[in-house]
Design a protein around this motif. Structure first.
Motif, PDB file in Angstrom:
ATOM      1  N   THR A 194       0.871  -1.169   0.000  1.00  0.00           N
ATOM      2  CA  THR A 194       0.000   0.000   0.000  1.00  0.00           C
ATOM      3  C   THR A 194       0.909   1.220   0.000  1.00  0.00           C
ATOM      4  O   THR A 194       1.743   1.379   0.896  1.00  0.00           O
ATOM      5  N   LYS A 196       1.567   5.399  -0.374  1.00  0.00           N
ATOM      6  CA  LYS A 196       0.950   6.716  -0.169  1.00  0.00           C
ATOM      7  C   LYS A 196       1.342   7.649  -1.323  1.00  0.00           C
ATOM      8  O   LYS A 196       2.122   8.589  -1.169  1.00  0.00           O
ATOM      9  N   GLU A 293      -4.585   9.606  -3.353  1.00  0.00           N
ATOM     10  CA  GLU A 293      -3.215   9.654  -2.833  1.00  0.00           C
ATOM     11  C   GLU A 293      -2.772   8.324  -2.236  1.00  0.00           C
ATOM     12  O   GLU A 293      -1.798   8.274  -1.497  1.00  0.00           O
ATOM     13  N   THR A 294      -3.470   7.239  -2.572  1.00  0.00           N
ATOM     14  CA  THR A 294      -3.114   5.919  -2.071  1.00  0.00           C
ATOM     15  C   THR A 294      -3.259   4.895  -3.188  1.00  0.00           C
ATOM     16  O   THR A 294      -4.270   4.888  -3.908  1.00  0.00           O
ATOM     17  N   GLU A 332       6.458   8.231  -2.891  1.00  0.00           N
ATOM     18  CA  GLU A 332       5.828   8.896  -1.750  1.00  0.00           C
ATOM     19  C   GLU A 332       6.417  10.288  -1.539  1.00  0.00           C
ATOM     20  O   GLU A 332       5.690  11.223  -1.165  1.00  0.00           O
ATOM     21  N   GLN A 335       4.788  12.457  -4.153  1.00  0.00           N
ATOM     22  CA  GLN A 335       3.430  12.831  -3.773  1.00  0.00           C
ATOM     23  C   GLN A 335       3.438  13.999  -2.787  1.00  0.00           C
ATOM     24  O   GLN A 335       2.632  14.928  -2.903  1.00  0.00           O
ATOM     25  N   ARG A 336       4.358  13.954  -1.836  1.00  0.00           N
ATOM     26  CA  ARG A 336       4.459  15.067  -0.884  1.00  0.00           C
ATOM     27  C   ARG A 336       4.854  16.353  -1.604  1.00  0.00           C
ATOM     28  O   ARG A 336       4.322  17.430  -1.318  1.00  0.00           O
TER      29      ARG A 336
END
Length: 380
Positions: A194, A196, A293-294, A332, A335-336
């Motif tokens: 999973t 993020k 976002e996942t 990840e 994404q941030r």
């Protein structure tokens, strides 16, 4: 949250058919939930989605229940040996019919015990003789397009979609040339993650190796980056490099490897087929958005043996504990960064030779995303 037609149209701002002149998709397409809803309608409800290996549905009565972006479905093989898929919904009160996987002789709804044949026709509905104008033919399960391709099962929620083999041109021929043992491979292992990050960030990262020399030091000791080539086609791209003779690599052992090349195919929109150096193998990577976002990601490993050998487990551990961890940290972080005001769009680093250091595969993916969104805007 929904996005306006104008917002969807403006996703093309800055995009150019030539990768060297183009800007990437804007950050808002990765961080705002409304864009995923548009993608579910324009991409995931109209594309071929991976279900399982055909061996999981080899016998009459074999079934697998699953979902595609919230749509409950079941795939099965009927008594005549025909591969079928249906919405996993009883036509009496919409209860889900089946769960998990197994083998059945008929489909019985656990709510009111309506019974369906494996071809989807209604066999019996308790007390239906008490109501007027009830006709069993009016209550056949709602079918979904299903196909077997390269020994893998795919479904498509769009009844008008072109066959997968037709959409993918020479892909099947190409895979079989690189994996002549394909028909003898069997499922041996699965790993899941999973992540993020938006699903497109995961795909973006997979489609270029510009980051490999800095982020994947062990990987670039395994493959010969000087031979790495990326070619884009209508609905897929191929990523090839020689590899298996590099016995001093720091990724995993390849002594005596029968597969001495790195061969990877990305299939629109979210499937990757991989063949790594080592013993005969194929991996299927499935990238599935959970929310904006996942992302859920699964790796299925197929070998000539149903239980991985120690050398195969060494390769699996490298992919799981090293390569994937490096990539997950990357996407990840992306994404941030996408969620800050510091970033809007990026450029594609490309070269005319189509090397692994070029990002033209990402540009190709973005073009397909935009084409799908255009179809939604146009009502197609």
């Amino acid at each position: 949250m929904t996005v306006s037609v104008q917002d969807l149209k403006s996703l093309r701002d800055g995009y150019d058919p030539a990768a060297a002149r183009s800007w990437s998709l804007p950050a808002r397409a990765y961080v705002e939930p409304g864009y995923l809803e548009a993608e579910r309608k324009s991409i995931f409800s109209k594309s071929w989605q991976f279900v399982c290996h055909a061996e999981a549905l080899a016998n009459p009565g074999d079934y697998l229940a699953f979902d595609i972006q919230g749509q409950p479905l079941v795939a099965l093989r009927d008594k005549a040996g025909v591969l079928r898929a249906f919405y996993n919904v009883c036509l009496h009160r919409a209860h889900e019919l089946l769960s998990g996987h197994g083998n059945i002789k008929q489909i019985t709804c656990p709510y009111h015990a309506w019974v369906y044949r494996l071809d989807g026709s209604l066999r019996a509905a308790r007390r239906s003789d008490k109501i007027e104008n009830f006709t069993e033919e009016d209550f056949c399960l709602t079918g979904v397009r299903i196909e077997e391709f390269l020994n893998l099962v795919f479904v498509n929620l769009d009844p008008d979609a072109a066959p997968l083999a037709e959409q993918t041109g020479d892909l099947a021929k190409e895979v079989r040339e690189w994996a002549p043992d394909l028909d003898r491979l069997t499922h041996a292992h699965r790993i899941e993650y999973t992540i993020k990050a938006n699903w497109k960030s995961v795909v973006d990262n997979f489609l270029e190796c510009y980051h490999c020399p800095t982020a994947h030091r062990d990987f670039v000791s395994l493959v010969n980056m000087d031979t790495y080539k990326v070619q884009t086609h209508d609905r897929y791209s191929s990523h090839m490099a020689s590899a298996g003779t590099r016995l001093d690599n720091t990724a995993y052992g390849v002594d005596g490897a029968s597969v001495q090349d790195h061969a990877v195919w990305w299939l629109w929109p979210n499937i990757c087929l991989l063949r790594y150096p080592g013993e005969g193998n194929l991996m299927v990577l499935n990238v599935v958005p959970i929310d904006h976002e996942t992302t859920f990601e699964s790796y299925d490993f197929y070998f000539l043996n149903s239980e991985p050998t120690e050398s195969q487990m060494e390769a699996i551990r490298y992919i799981d504990q090293v390569l994937q961890r490096e990539d997950i940290d990357i996407v990840e972080s992306v994404q941030r960064g996408m969620s800050t005001p510091a970033f809007d769009r990026g450029r594609f680093m490309v070269d005319p030779d189509g090397s692994g250091l070029s990002e033209h595969g990402v540009h190709h993916f973005h073009g397909l995303v935009l084409d799908a969104i255009d179809g939604l805007v146009a009502g197609r």
